[in-house]
Design an enzyme around this catalytic site. Sequence first.
Site, short mmCIF file in Angstrom:
data_model
loop_
_atom_site.label_atom_id
_atom_site.label_comp_id
_atom_site.label_asym_id
_atom_site.label_seq_id
_atom_site.Cartn_x
_atom_site.Cartn_y
_atom_site.Cartn_z
N HIS A 17 0.85 -1.21 0.00
CA HIS A 17 0.00 0.00 0.00
C HIS A 17 0.88 1.25 0.00
O HIS A 17 0.60 2.21 -0.73
CB HIS A 17 -0.90 0.05 1.24
CG HIS A 17 -1.95 -1.01 1.31
ND1 HIS A 17 -2.11 -1.83 2.41
CD2 HIS A 17 -2.93 -1.38 0.44
CE1 HIS A 17 -3.14 -2.65 2.22
NE2 HIS A 17 -3.65 -2.40 1.03
N LYS A 41 -15.61 -8.26 3.26
CA LYS A 41 -14.46 -8.58 4.12
C LYS A 41 -14.81 -8.43 5.60
O LYS A 41 -15.44 -7.45 5.99
CB LYS A 41 -13.28 -7.65 3.81
CG LYS A 41 -12.51 -8.06 2.58
CD LYS A 41 -11.24 -7.23 2.44
CE LYS A 41 -10.52 -7.59 1.15
NZ LYS A 41 -9.45 -6.64 0.84
N ARG A 90 -1.78 -6.14 -8.58
CA ARG A 90 -0.67 -7.04 -8.29
C ARG A 90 -0.60 -8.12 -9.35
O ARG A 90 0.31 -8.17 -10.15
CB ARG A 90 -0.87 -7.71 -6.92
CG ARG A 90 -0.56 -6.81 -5.77
CD ARG A 90 -1.16 -7.30 -4.49
NE ARG A 90 -2.60 -7.21 -4.54
CZ ARG A 90 -3.41 -7.41 -3.52
NH1 ARG A 90 -2.90 -7.80 -2.37
NH2 ARG A 90 -4.71 -7.27 -3.62
N SER A 128 -2.82 -7.85 2.87
CA SER A 128 -3.13 -7.75 4.30
C SER A 128 -3.37 -9.14 4.89
O SER A 128 -2.94 -9.45 5.99
CB SER A 128 -4.34 -6.86 4.51
OG SER A 128 -4.08 -5.57 4.02
P1 ADP Z 1 -9.93 -3.59 -0.73
O1 ADP Z 1 -10.74 -4.35 0.30
O2 ADP Z 1 -10.61 -2.33 -1.19
O3 ADP Z 1 -9.43 -4.43 -1.87
P2 ADP Z 1 -7.17 -3.53 0.24
O4 ADP Z 1 -6.62 -2.80 1.43
O5 ADP Z 1 -7.05 -5.01 0.23
O6 ADP Z 1 -8.66 -3.03 0.10
O7 ADP Z 1 -6.46 -2.98 -1.07
C1 ADP Z 1 -6.57 -1.61 -1.46
C2 ADP Z 1 -5.95 -1.45 -2.84
O8 ADP Z 1 -4.53 -1.66 -2.74
C3 ADP Z 1 -6.44 -2.45 -3.87
O9 ADP Z 1 -6.51 -1.80 -5.13
C4 ADP Z 1 -5.36 -3.51 -3.90
O10 ADP Z 1 -5.30 -4.19 -5.14
C5 ADP Z 1 -4.14 -2.65 -3.66
N1 ADP Z 1 -3.02 -3.42 -3.09
C6 ADP Z 1 -2.99 -4.11 -1.94
N2 ADP Z 1 -1.79 -4.69 -1.74
C7 ADP Z 1 -1.02 -4.33 -2.80
C8 ADP Z 1 0.33 -4.63 -3.20
N3 ADP Z 1 1.11 -5.43 -2.49
N4 ADP Z 1 0.77 -4.10 -4.36
C9 ADP Z 1 -0.05 -3.32 -5.11
N5 ADP Z 1 -1.32 -3.01 -4.81
C10 ADP Z 1 -1.80 -3.51 -3.67
#
Ligand code: ADP
Length: 159
Positions: A17, A41, A90, A128
């Site tokens: 993030h 989630k 990703r 996460s």
């Molecule tokens: P959500 O529940 O909205 O998917 P997340 O916190 O899981 O929330 O992810 C928020 C955004 O960050 C999403 O677009 C996700 O694809 C991106 N993201 C999460 N981890 C990574 C990572 N390691 N590299 C690139 N983008 C990421």
Amino acid sequence: MRKAIYPGSFDPITNGHIDIISRASKLFDEVIVLLAVNPSKECRFTIEERLAMLKVATKQFNNVKVDFYPGLTIQYARKVGAVALIRGLRVVSDFEYEWALSAANEFIDKDIEMVFLMAHREMTFISSSSIDELYRSGVDISPLVPKVVVDNYAKKYNK
Ligand code: ADP
């Protein structure tokens, strides 16, 4: 002033993030990292805990703010006059979900652009949920998350 929103569950915020936030902060005048509600989630950390971690972890960026909104992100974006919604990509499997989200957002407000950024390839495997699994298996998560997250895990699990 070109403002962008980076929404997510951030449960917890990871270095993946942070990488996306860093890239977005160079592209836009202001980035709002928005703690949003993802109904599919079940979160480990409370909204207050996640907000507190987000605030500490993003202090290093002077054009980044943190906020929470319980409704639709696209409506929040319109309310604050943002021009773009940032999402991170990703692997190919992220695409399908992001595509559907993007189509829904465009249906609601076609003037707000979806911008997809890719984190450094070494961050690709970080999510996460993987952080949580690693932590609970006794793996050192400190290279993968901001320090405040390591501290919060220690506090939460009393270790
Ligand atoms: P959500 O529940 O909205 O998917 P997340 O916190 O899981 O929330 O992810 C928020 C955004 O960050 C999403 O677009 C996700 O694809 C991106 N993201 C999460 N981890 C990574 C990572 N390691 N590299 C690139 N983008 C990421």
